[in-house]
Design an enzyme around this catalytic site. Structure first.
Site, PDB file in Angstrom:
ATOM      1  N   ARG A  33       7.999  11.469   2.238  1.00 41.92           N
ATOM      2  CA  ARG A  33       6.749  10.723   2.322  1.00 41.92           C
ATOM      3  C   ARG A  33       5.968  11.141   3.567  1.00 41.92           C
ATOM      4  NH1 ARG A  33       5.636   4.119   2.730  1.00 41.92           N
ATOM      5  NH2 ARG A  33       3.414   4.335   3.200  1.00 41.92           N
ATOM      6  N   ASN A  45       6.001   4.990  -7.731  1.00 37.55           N
ATOM      7  CA  ASN A  45       4.736   5.671  -7.463  1.00 37.55           C
ATOM      8  C   ASN A  45       4.929   7.185  -7.506  1.00 37.55           C
ATOM      9  OD1 ASN A  45       2.564   3.861  -7.093  1.00 37.55           O
ATOM     10  ND2 ASN A  45       3.476   3.143  -5.193  1.00 37.55           N
ATOM     11  N   CYS A  48       1.804  -1.783 -11.570  1.00 39.79           N
ATOM     12  CA  CYS A  48       1.468  -1.616 -10.152  1.00 39.79           C
ATOM     13  C   CYS A  48       1.208  -2.997  -9.566  1.00 39.79           C
ATOM     14  CB  CYS A  48       0.232  -0.738 -10.012  1.00 39.79           C
ATOM     15  SG  CYS A  48      -0.359  -0.556  -8.310  1.00 39.79           S
ATOM     16  N   ASP A  49       1.670  -3.214  -8.345  1.00 42.02           N
ATOM     17  CA  ASP A  49       1.517  -4.554  -7.763  1.00 42.02           C
ATOM     18  C   ASP A  49       0.247  -4.732  -6.934  1.00 42.02           C
ATOM     19  OD1 ASP A  49       2.101  -3.254  -5.356  1.00 42.02           O
ATOM     20  OD2 ASP A  49       4.132  -4.050  -5.208  1.00 42.02           O
ATOM     21  N   HIS A 103      -4.587   2.790  -9.532  1.00 37.79           N
ATOM     22  CA  HIS A 103      -5.138   3.051  -8.198  1.00 37.79           C
ATOM     23  C   HIS A 103      -6.558   3.610  -8.296  1.00 37.79           C
ATOM     24  CE1 HIS A 103      -1.077   3.241  -5.799  1.00 37.79           C
ATOM     25  NE2 HIS A 103      -1.293   2.083  -6.411  1.00 37.79           N
ATOM     26  N   TYR A 163      -7.502   1.318  -3.377  1.00 35.99           N
ATOM     27  CA  TYR A 163      -7.160   2.735  -3.297  1.00 35.99           C
ATOM     28  C   TYR A 163      -8.350   3.654  -3.539  1.00 35.99           C
ATOM     29  CZ  TYR A 163      -2.170   1.842  -2.859  1.00 35.99           C
ATOM     30  OH  TYR A 163      -0.944   1.440  -2.392  1.00 35.99           O
TER      31      TYR A 163
END
Length: 445
Positions: free
Chosen positions: A95, A149, A172-173, A202, A265
Site C-alpha cells: 500500500r 478494495n 463499499c462502506d 468510488h 473519492y
C-alpha cells in the site's frame, strides 16, 4: 427474536479492522446469531497478535459461538453460510508503494484511485478468483460479501469470471459512512434515510435522501447546510487530517457542480494535481493508518494478551465497516429487504440504460434472501455519462490486462485514468515502475 445461527468466515482476518468487526458481531448477536466464526488469513502472524483479544471478547459476549483461527483455506470454507472478505494483498508495505510511487511523477497516490488503485487491483484479482473457486468447492451456496478494495476493479473481474454466480456481492462502506454523516447533520437516524445514488464504485453521486418516515427528500436541506458549513464526517474528532480535508472537498466539488452530492473519492479525479502537490511523499495515508488505527488496535490486542483479560480494555466496534457488513448479511439471511448502495452489473442496460451493459454500476437497491435487487436509475446526464464511461473503460481494460497479462491494455488503462490526464508518457513511466515493484504479484508482457 428467533433466528437460526450461522457460520461465517472472515477472509483477511489479520486486518486491524477485524477486532471492531468482532464488536459489531457482538452487538448484533441477537439479530445475526453465530454458531461458528472462522478467522482466516494466509499471514498467521497477523491473526496471532489479535487472537487473545478476539477470543476473550467472544468468550465474554458470545460464548455460544465456536471460534476457529486458521491459515488453512480448506479449513476456512467448509460448510460456511457467509464469507466476509476484506483482503489486502501485499499488506501495508505494498500500500505504501501504491501511494508513494505515483507522487514521483506529480500524480496523486491513493490506494484505490489512479495508479495506486490500478496496482492494488492487479494484485487482488487473481487471489480473489482463487478464493471464490475454493469457497464454491466447499460451500456452493455461501454468500460471498466482498469488501476488498479496489472494489470496482475486483468486482468487475469477478463478474466477468463468474457471470452466473449471484451470491457474490461487492459492497463499499463509504456511502454508508457518508449517510451516517448526513444523518448527524440532519438530526435523524441514519436508518431512516433511504438514499438514491448513481455511479461506479468510488465514482458516484447522491441524488435523493428520502426520510422513510415522512417521505421528505432531505437532500435540498443538506445542500443548503453545506453552502455555509464544512462537510465533516460523523466522527470528525477521531479522523486524521487527510480525511477531514477529503470531506471538505465535497463542498468544493459542489461549488462547481451543485446538482448532486458527490462521493468523497471523486476529489482525486477532479483535484488530483493539487492533492498530489500537497501530499508528503514520505508520509501518506499508509503511515497515517499505521500510526493511528493500526497502532491503537494492536496495542489493545497486546494488552489483552499480556493480562489475559479484558480489564480496562474497551469493546472495539466498527461503526461503519463492521456494522455495515453485519447489516448487509442480516438483510440477506432474514429477508429484510433493507436498502443499501449496492454494486451490480448493468445487464441488459436495465439499471442505467445509457451506460454499457457490462459496467459494474453502483446504485441504491434492496437486499433479501434472493440477493441484490438494484433499483433502476434511468439515464444519466451527458456530463456524468462521459465521466462514468471513461472510468468504466479504465476499469475494464485493467481487468483485461490482469487476466490476459497484457501490457498494452494496462498502458491504455492508465492513459485513460483521469488522475494521469491522458498522457501516455506519464502512464508508461508509472506502469513500468509499478511492474517492477509488483513483480512478485503480477507480470505483463
Amino acid at each position: 427474536m428467533n433466528r437460526r445461527s450461522l457460520t461465517v468466515t472472515i477472509v483477511g482476518a489479520g486486518s486491524t479492522r477485524t477486532p471492531a468487526l468482532i464488536g459489531s458481531l457482538v452487538n448484533y448477536k441477537e439479530r445475526f446469531p453465530l454458531k461458528k466464526l472462522i478467522l482466516f488469513d494466509i499471514d498467521k502472524s497477523r491473526i496471532d497478535v489479535q487472537e487473545d483479544y478476539i477470543r476473550l471478547t467472544m468468550e465474554k459476549y458470545s460464548p455460544e459461538t465456536e471460534l476457529v483461527f486458521t491459515d488453512n483455506e480448506d479449513e476456512a470454507y467448509i460448510g460456511i453460510d457467509y464469507a466476509f472478505v476484506q483482503m489486502r494483498v501485499g499488506g501495508f508495505e505494498m500500500r505504501g508503494y501504491d501511494e508513494k510511487n505515483p507522487l514521483k511523477y506529480g500524480i496523486v497516490g491513493q490506494e484505490t484511485c489512479g495508479p495506486g488503485g490500478f496496482a492494488y487491483g492487479m494484485r487482488s484479482i487473481k487471489p480473489m478468483i482463487h478464493m471464490v473457486e475454493k469457497i464454491r468447492q466447499y460451500a456452493p451456496d455461501a454468500w460471498i460479501l466482498n469488501y476488498t478494495n479496489p472494489a470496482a476493479i475486483v468486482g468487475l473481474a469477478l463478474s466477468k469470471v463468474f457471470p452466473h454466480d449471484d451470491r457474490i456481492l461487492n459492497m463499499c462502506d463509504q456511502p454508508y459512512s457518508m449517510i451516517k454523516s448526513f444523518a448527524k447533520i440532519l438530526d435523524v437516524d441514519m436508518h431512516d434515510i433511504e438514499p438514491r445514488y448513481f455511479g461506479l464504485n468510488h465514482f458516484g453521486w447522491f441524488t435523493r435522501l428520502y426520510n422513510s418516515k415522512t417521505g421528505e427528500d432531505m437532500l435540498p436541506r443538506l445542500k443548503n447546510y453545506l453552502v455555509d458549513h464544512e462537510f465533516k464526517p460523523f466522527n470528525a474528532e477521531q479522523r486524521d487530517q487527510s480525511w477531514l480535508d477529503t470531506y471538505k472537498n465535497v463542498n468544493k466539488m459542489m461549488s462547481f457542480f451543485p446538482e448532486y452530492l458527490p462521493n468523497t473519492y471523486l476529489q482525486y479525479y477532479f483535484f488530483g494535481d493539487e492533492i498530489a502537490k500537497a501530499s508528503n511523499p514520505n508520509y501518506t495515508r499508509a503511515e497515517e493508518a499505521k500510526a493511528g488505527r493500526e497502532k491503537q488496535v494492536l496495542d489493545i490486542c497486546r494488552k489483552a494478551t499480556e493480562q489475559q483479560s479484558l480489564d480496562d480494555i474497551p469493546l472495539l466496534i466498527g461503526e461503519v465497516h463492521g456494522n455495515m457488513m453485519v447489516e448487509v448479511a442480516e438483510s440477506i439471511a432474514f429477508d429484510l429487504k433493507k436498502v443499501f448502495i449496492i454494486m451490480g452489473v448493468n445487464k441488459g442496460r436495465k439499471i442505467i440504460p445509457n451506460m454499457p451493459e457490462d459496467a459494474l454500476v453502483e446504485v441504491a437497491g434492496e437486499l433479501s434472501k434472493d440477493g441484490a435487487k438494484l433499483y433502476p436509475y434511468g439515464e444519466v446526464k451527458t456530463f456524468y455519462k462521459g465521466l462514468m464511461e471513461n472510468q468504466h473503460a479504465y476499469e475494464k481494460l485493467t481487468v483485461e490486462a490482469c487476466l490476459e497479462s497484457n501490457y498494452q491494455k494496462a498502458l491504455e488503462a492508465l492513459t485513460l485514468n483521469r488522475v494521469i490526464g491522458g498522457n501516455p508518457v506519464d502512464a508508461k513511466k508509472v506502469l513500468d515502475d509499478l511492474m517492477e515493484i509488483n513483480k512478485d504479484f503480477w507480470y505483463l508482457k
